[in-house]
Every structure is written in C-alpha cells, then in structure tokens.
Write a protein that holds these residues in place. Structure first.
Motif, PDB file in Angstrom:
ATOM      1  N   ASN A  81       0.815  -1.210   0.000  1.00  0.00           N
ATOM      2  CA  ASN A  81       0.000   0.000   0.000  1.00  0.00           C
ATOM      3  C   ASN A  81       0.850   1.263   0.000  1.00  0.00           C
ATOM      4  O   ASN A  81       0.562   2.222  -0.716  1.00  0.00           O
ATOM      5  CB  ASN A  81      -0.957   0.016   1.193  1.00  0.00           C
ATOM      6  CG  ASN A  81      -2.069  -0.986   1.053  1.00  0.00           C
ATOM      7  OD1 ASN A  81      -2.412  -1.395  -0.047  1.00  0.00           O
ATOM      8  ND2 ASN A  81      -2.638  -1.395   2.174  1.00  0.00           N
ATOM      9  N   ALA A  82       1.903   1.272   0.810  1.00  0.00           N
ATOM     10  CA  ALA A  82       2.774   2.447   0.862  1.00  0.00           C
ATOM     11  C   ALA A  82       3.457   2.690  -0.480  1.00  0.00           C
ATOM     12  O   ALA A  82       3.543   3.836  -0.945  1.00  0.00           O
ATOM     13  CB  ALA A  82       3.821   2.277   1.962  1.00  0.00           C
ATOM     14  N   GLN A  85       0.915   4.189  -2.895  1.00  0.00           N
ATOM     15  CA  GLN A  85       0.597   5.582  -2.589  1.00  0.00           C
ATOM     16  C   GLN A  85       1.750   6.516  -2.940  1.00  0.00           C
ATOM     17  O   GLN A  85       1.550   7.557  -3.559  1.00  0.00           O
ATOM     18  CB  GLN A  85       0.238   5.727  -1.100  1.00  0.00           C
ATOM     19  CG  GLN A  85      -1.036   5.043  -0.701  1.00  0.00           C
ATOM     20  CD  GLN A  85      -2.254   5.672  -1.347  1.00  0.00           C
ATOM     21  OE1 GLN A  85      -2.350   6.885  -1.471  1.00  0.00           O
ATOM     22  NE2 GLN A  85      -3.196   4.851  -1.779  1.00  0.00           N
ATOM     23  N   SER A  88       2.283   6.644  -6.765  1.00  0.00           N
ATOM     24  CA  SER A  88       1.247   7.454  -7.413  1.00  0.00           C
ATOM     25  C   SER A  88       1.497   8.935  -7.193  1.00  0.00           C
ATOM     26  O   SER A  88       1.343   9.747  -8.120  1.00  0.00           O
ATOM     27  CB  SER A  88      -0.131   7.086  -6.872  1.00  0.00           C
ATOM     28  OG  SER A  88      -0.445   5.763  -7.185  1.00  0.00           O
ATOM     29  N   ALA A  89       1.883   9.316  -5.988  1.00  0.00           N
ATOM     30  CA  ALA A  89       2.140  10.728  -5.689  1.00  0.00           C
ATOM     31  C   ALA A  89       3.331  11.256  -6.483  1.00  0.00           C
ATOM     32  O   ALA A  89       3.275  12.357  -7.051  1.00  0.00           O
ATOM     33  CB  ALA A  89       2.373  10.912  -4.190  1.00  0.00           C
TER      34      ALA A  89
END
Length: 162
Positions: A81-82, A85, A88-89
């Motif tokens: 998940n990290a 995220q 994507s950022a």
C-alpha cells in the motif's frame, strides 16, 4: 470484475491487460485540444483509465502479498500500500510538472492560456501513455517467473492468508 478474471487468466494477463486498457485511455486523453468537447474528447479516456487501473490494482495487490506467511502478511500489505501511494504521488507530481512546464513554454511562444493548458495536459497524458504501455509490455512479455519463484497453490486453509 478483476477478482473473477484473476483465477481465469492469471496475474500476467490481468496486470498487462489492465495497463493496456489504461494506455488506450491515456492515448485518448492525449488528443485533448482547446476546442474539444467533454463527451467526445474526455469521457472515453476517463472511463478506460480507471477501468484498467482497477485491474492493475487487484493484480498488483495479489502479486505484492502472495507468498507472505501469516506473521508477515501485515507488513507485506502495508509495504504494498505504501509503495502504491508513494509511487502514485511521485508519478502525479512528475506529470503535472512536465505538463505545466510544457504549457509555460507554449505561453512564452505566444499561445493563448487555454490552448497552452490543453496542450500541457495532452503532453502529460502522452507521457503517461508511454509509461503504461511500457508497463503493459513488461506485464505481458518481460517478466517470467522461474520455477523456484512460482508460488504454489496452498490447499490447507490454515496456511492461507485471508
């Protein structure tokens, strides 16, 4: 939809196919112009990009946590998940920077504000299409697990991580 497709087609097809669908969406969005319409020029891409992204999300989550034991499942999920995220950022920041930079160059060259912005967005979507096309290529053809790396199917319910 993706959970039903995964057992039938496998991770490689799900991830590669999802990235291919996303690529088509980005290619459609790369055709943006200042004279386009929402329904004809924006909506088709906005349907395909998240559709493909949903396929990739499920496939990459399964790939990221497959093989984790019960005691390592939490850390595998959190790392997965990290990385999604943060990736994507960083990707969004890079695309926005490139698009606004391209729009600024067009503005200095004499283009009006709306045209420069539309071409900046189109430039960003073109780069995104190239990146997802490369990912689709890797998803379909570039990565082949060796027999030792291929996960085994667990038949005992106690061994499975739910």
């Amino acid at each position: 939809m993706a959970p039903r497709l995964l057992p039938r087609f496998g991770l490689r097809a799900l991830n590669g196919g999802g990235l291919a669908v996303t690529t088509v969406g980005y290619v459609l969005l790369a055709g943006l112009s200042s004279h386009g319409t929402y329904v004809a020029d924006v909506l088709p891409g906005l349907i395909l990009v998240p559709l493909g992204g949903g396929l990739v999300l499920v496939g990459s989550t399964v790939a990221g946590v497959d093989g984790a034991t019960g005691e390592d499942a939490g850390i595998a999920t959190s790392m997965n998940n990290a990385s999604m995220q943060i990736g994507s950022a960083i990707g969004l920041a890079a695309l926005v920077s490139l698009g606004t930079g391209h729009a600024a160059v067009l503005r200095r060259a004499g283009a009006d504000q709306v045209t420069a912005a539309a071409h900046g967005y189109a430039f960003s979507f073109t780069i995104a299409a190239g990146m997802t096309a490369f990912g689709a290529f890797l998803g379909f053809a570039g990565i082949h697990p060796t027999p030792a790396e291929t996960p085994t199917v667990r038949t005992n319910a106690e061994e499975r991580v739910v």
